[in-house]
Each structure stands twice: as structure tokens, then as C-alpha cells.
Design a protein around this motif. Structure first.
Motif, PDB file in Angstrom:
ATOM      1  N   UNK A 165       1.182  -0.942   0.762  1.00  0.00           N
ATOM      2  CA  UNK A 165      -0.149  -0.212   0.483  1.00  0.00           C
ATOM      3  C   UNK A 165       0.561   1.295  -0.345  1.00  0.00           C
ATOM      4  N   UNK A 166       2.064   0.990   0.740  1.00  0.00           N
ATOM      5  CA  UNK A 166       2.522   2.591   0.917  1.00  0.00           C
ATOM      6  C   UNK A 166       3.793   2.702  -0.417  1.00  0.00           C
ATOM      7  N   UNK A 167       3.922   1.562  -1.198  1.00  0.00           N
ATOM      8  CA  UNK A 167       4.524   1.571  -2.921  1.00  0.00           C
ATOM      9  C   UNK A 167       3.271   2.377  -3.312  1.00  0.00           C
ATOM     10  N   UNK A 168       1.938   2.254  -3.311  1.00  0.00           N
ATOM     11  CA  UNK A 168       0.944   3.259  -4.301  1.00  0.00           C
ATOM     12  C   UNK A 168       0.702   4.024  -3.867  1.00  0.00           C
ATOM     13  N   UNK A 169       1.102   4.616  -2.892  1.00  0.00           N
ATOM     14  CA  UNK A 169       1.149   5.567  -2.329  1.00  0.00           C
ATOM     15  C   UNK A 169       2.180   6.913  -2.548  1.00  0.00           C
ATOM     16  N   UNK A 170       3.233   6.024  -2.597  1.00  0.00           N
ATOM     17  CA  UNK A 170       4.520   6.648  -3.047  1.00  0.00           C
ATOM     18  C   UNK A 170       4.103   7.014  -4.527  1.00  0.00           C
ATOM     19  N   UNK A 171       3.399   6.485  -5.416  1.00  0.00           N
ATOM     20  CA  UNK A 171       2.991   7.082  -7.083  1.00  0.00           C
ATOM     21  C   UNK A 171       2.470   8.362  -6.490  1.00  0.00           C
ATOM     22  N   UNK A 172       1.710   8.109  -5.893  1.00  0.00           N
ATOM     23  CA  UNK A 172       0.584   9.738  -5.622  1.00  0.00           C
ATOM     24  C   UNK A 172       1.750  10.406  -4.528  1.00  0.00           C
ATOM     25  N   UNK A 173       2.917  10.638  -4.659  1.00  0.00           N
ATOM     26  CA  UNK A 173       3.993  11.162  -3.822  1.00  0.00           C
ATOM     27  C   UNK A 173       3.308  11.474  -2.199  1.00  0.00           C
ATOM     28  N   UNK A 174       2.854  10.709  -1.551  1.00  0.00           N
ATOM     29  CA  UNK A 174       2.623  10.638  -0.322  1.00  0.00           C
ATOM     30  C   UNK A 174       2.678   9.171   0.112  1.00  0.00           C
ATOM     31  N   UNK A 175       3.574   8.182   0.391  1.00  0.00           N
ATOM     32  CA  UNK A 175       4.090   7.529   1.049  1.00  0.00           C
ATOM     33  C   UNK A 175       4.202   8.066   2.705  1.00  0.00           C
ATOM     34  N   UNK A 176       4.420   9.001   3.085  1.00  0.00           N
ATOM     35  CA  UNK A 176       4.798   8.897   4.114  1.00  0.00           C
ATOM     36  C   UNK A 176       3.984   9.320   5.091  1.00  0.00           C
ATOM     37  N   UNK A 177       2.379   9.734   4.568  1.00  0.00           N
ATOM     38  CA  UNK A 177       1.175   9.312   5.697  1.00  0.00           C
ATOM     39  C   UNK A 177       1.021   8.469   6.049  1.00  0.00           C
ATOM     40  N   UNK A 178       1.228   7.640   5.404  1.00  0.00           N
ATOM     41  CA  UNK A 178       1.364   5.543   6.993  1.00  0.00           C
ATOM     42  C   UNK A 178       2.087   5.793   7.788  1.00  0.00           C
ATOM     43  N   UNK A 179       1.851   5.651   8.941  1.00  0.00           N
ATOM     44  CA  UNK A 179       3.334   5.835  10.163  1.00  0.00           C
ATOM     45  C   UNK A 179       3.085   4.691  10.719  1.00  0.00           C
ATOM     46  N   UNK A 180       3.833   3.642  10.707  1.00  0.00           N
ATOM     47  CA  UNK A 180       4.042   2.504  12.128  1.00  0.00           C
ATOM     48  C   UNK A 180       3.753   3.072  13.484  1.00  0.00           C
ATOM     49  N   UNK A 181       3.168   2.674  13.747  1.00  0.00           N
ATOM     50  CA  UNK A 181       2.932   3.420  15.532  1.00  0.00           C
ATOM     51  C   UNK A 181       3.639   2.061  16.389  1.00  0.00           C
ATOM     52  N   UNK A 182       4.446   1.656  17.367  1.00  0.00           N
ATOM     53  CA  UNK A 182       5.085   0.343  17.896  1.00  0.00           C
ATOM     54  C   UNK A 182       4.289   0.450  18.350  1.00  0.00           C
ATOM     55  N   UNK A 183       4.196  -1.144  18.472  1.00  0.00           N
ATOM     56  CA  UNK A 183       3.194  -1.891  19.614  1.00  0.00           C
ATOM     57  C   UNK A 183       1.367  -1.419  19.492  1.00  0.00           C
ATOM     58  N   UNK A 184       1.353  -0.557  18.688  1.00  0.00           N
ATOM     59  CA  UNK A 184      -0.084  -0.105  18.457  1.00  0.00           C
ATOM     60  C   UNK A 184      -0.430  -0.282  17.147  1.00  0.00           C
ATOM     61  N   UNK A 185      -0.471   0.104  16.202  1.00  0.00           N
ATOM     62  CA  UNK A 185      -1.260  -0.271  15.051  1.00  0.00           C
ATOM     63  C   UNK A 185      -0.534   1.056  14.027  1.00  0.00           C
ATOM     64  N   UNK A 186      -1.343   1.309  12.882  1.00  0.00           N
ATOM     65  CA  UNK A 186      -0.852   2.507  12.033  1.00  0.00           C
ATOM     66  C   UNK A 186      -1.760   3.620  11.815  1.00  0.00           C
ATOM     67  N   UNK A 187      -1.052   4.428  11.775  1.00  0.00           N
ATOM     68  CA  UNK A 187      -2.247   5.969  11.215  1.00  0.00           C
ATOM     69  C   UNK A 187      -1.564   6.293   9.915  1.00  0.00           C
ATOM     70  N   UNK A 188      -2.964   7.555   9.409  1.00  0.00           N
ATOM     71  CA  UNK A 188      -2.759   7.867   8.379  1.00  0.00           C
ATOM     72  C   UNK A 188      -2.351   9.532   8.651  1.00  0.00           C
ATOM     73  N   UNK A 189      -2.035   9.332   8.762  1.00  0.00           N
ATOM     74  CA  UNK A 189      -1.134  11.134   9.236  1.00  0.00           C
ATOM     75  C   UNK A 189      -1.994  11.838   8.256  1.00  0.00           C
ATOM     76  N   UNK A 190      -3.122  13.145   9.459  1.00  0.00           N
ATOM     77  CA  UNK A 190      -3.018  14.025   8.015  1.00  0.00           C
ATOM     78  C   UNK A 190      -2.333  15.280   7.659  1.00  0.00           C
TER      79      UNK A 190
END
Length: 234
Positions: free
Chosen positions: A203-228
Motif C-alpha cells: 500500500x505504501x508503494x501505491x501511495x508513493x506513486x501519489x507522492x504520499x508514501x510518508x502519510x502512513x506511519x507505523x506506531x510500534x506496539x499499537x498499529x498504523x496511523x494515516x497522518x493528516x
């Protein structure tokens, strides 16, 4: 209120079309920047497009194809080119109808009303396409597995679409791994723990095509967040 998007580089014609469209109670917008056709389309979210063939830089056939990547709304061509081949090309590139210039404005309005009835009326056989939007500029079309932003779009797999939709619906907040696993697999206890990581990498690779690869962040021990957009990573 139905929204009509007019893509026509003749200022006189576009102005007259806008006046007639608004006269019949529709909302109308005229494209002014031909470098941002799809971006402006996505911002306005029209129910129908009036599209000329001869346009600056790229022709209407090209833009019809780009619109079809993000929408199934009716597209009516309006053009002085009246050959059978032009009409065939318009239809094969995704248009719903073709109107030749010079035209009677009442005929154009009749075709608009007819197209809107077929697309959105009670007997249309379909509902308006569902879409998911988030403040950072991402738009997801879950029924077609298309993710778009600023005029660009990528195709997703079904599970990638489910993942990004879950993150978009809770943008700025952490979505737990267990919640995502429950969403993607009926019984995730039999799913390898690394499987979710693999899907997230794709999914991050697909977001990279939209120049938004960094939007998804892994939160260790919790899950994932889509940063605004504009949100600082803690």
C-alpha cells in the motif's frame, strides 16, 4: 442540486453554456486552468461534464480517459468536429454522447437532463458511486479500487482498498493491528503476523506513486496511523 462541469476553451461558448445550465437550476463551473483538469474535476465533483475535443495541450479524448479513471459520471462531448470517426473515438474513450457545433442550447439542455435521468434517476439501475475522502487530499473509490489525489490515481487490490479505507476513516488516529486483521481476514488467528506488514508495504508503494508514501506511519506496539497533512510526526 446537480453540478455541471464545462471544459471548453472558447470563452463565449463556455459562458453561454454556464448561463443556460444555471437558468435551469443546476450549479455550473467552467474550467479555467487546462493544466489542472482532473484536479479541478475532483474538487468540484460534478454529476455531468460537457467536454470539447479541441483543447490546449491535450485533446478531449485524453481528458475523458483521465476522468474515467476517477468517475463514471456522464460525459457529453461538444465539438465542431463532426466526422463519424471523431464520434466513434469519443464513445470509445468513455463518452456518453456527442453534440456537434453549432448547436441549439435547448438541445444541449435536453441531452443534459436525459443523461442525468439515466445516470441518477429512480430507474437508472445504479446509485451514485460511493467515495471516501479525507482532509489530506486522498479520495478512494471503493467499488473500483481506485485511489486518487491531485489528478493522479492508482489501482489497488481489494485488500489494499480495505486497508486505506480503514485508515482514511480514522485519519490522524491509530488503527490497531488487530482491528485491521479482523477487517481483512475472518479468522486472523491463522494468518501469519507478517502478512499485514506485506500488505502495508504494498500500500505504501501505491501511495508513493501519489507522492504520499510518508502519510502512513507505523506506531510500534499499537498499529498504523494515516497522518493528516501538516501534522508533525511525534
Amino acid at each position: 442540486m446537480f453540478r455541471i462541469f464545462i471544459i471548453e476553451d472558447d470563452a463565449k461558448i463556455s459562458s453561454m453554456l454556464k448561463a443556460h445550465v444555471e437558468k435551469y437550476g443546476y450549479e455550473a463551473a467552467v474550467l479555467e486552468d487546462f493544466d489542472r483538469v482532473v484536479e479541478r474535476f475532483e474538487s468540484f465533483q460534478p454529476h455531468l461534464v460537457l467536454l470539447d475535443v479541441n483543447l490546449p495541450k491535450f485533446d478531449g479524448f485524453y481528458w475523458c480517459r483521465q476522468i474515467r479513471h476517477v468517475s463514471t459520471c456522464p460525459v457529453l462531448f461538444i465539438s465542431a468536429r463532426d466526422s463519424e470517426m471523431d464520434q466513434v473515438m469519443a464513445l470509445e474513450n468513455g463518452a456518453d454522447d456527442y453534440i456537434t457545433k453549432p448547436f441549439a442550447y435547448e438541445v444541449v439542455m435536453a441531452k443534459i437532463r436525459s443523461s442525468l435521468r439515466r445516470a441518477y434517476g429512480s430507474y437508472s439501475g445504479r446509485q451514485e458511486e460511493r467515495k471516501v475522502e479525507e482532509p489530506g487530499g486522498l479520495t478512494l473509490y471503493p467499488e473500483r479500487f481506485i485511489l486518487s489525489s491531485a489528478g493522479a490515481s492508482v489501482e489497488l487490490t481489494q485488500k489494499e482498498s480495505m486497508l486505506i479505507e480503514a485508515l482514511m476513516n480514522r485519519a490522524g488516529r491509530v488503527v490497531s493491528r488487530n482491528r485491521l486483521l479482523d477487517l481483512l481476514w475472518e479468522d486472523h488467528h491463522f494468518v501469519d503476523d507478517n502478512t499485514l506488514n506485506v500488505y502495508m508495504t504494498r500500500l505504501r508503494k501505491k501511495l508513493k506513486e501519489l507522492d504520499m508514501e510518508e502519510r502512513i506511519e507505523t506506531v510500534r506496539g499499537a498499529g498504523y496511523v494515516l497522518r493528516t497533512m501538516g501534522e508533525e510526526t511525534p
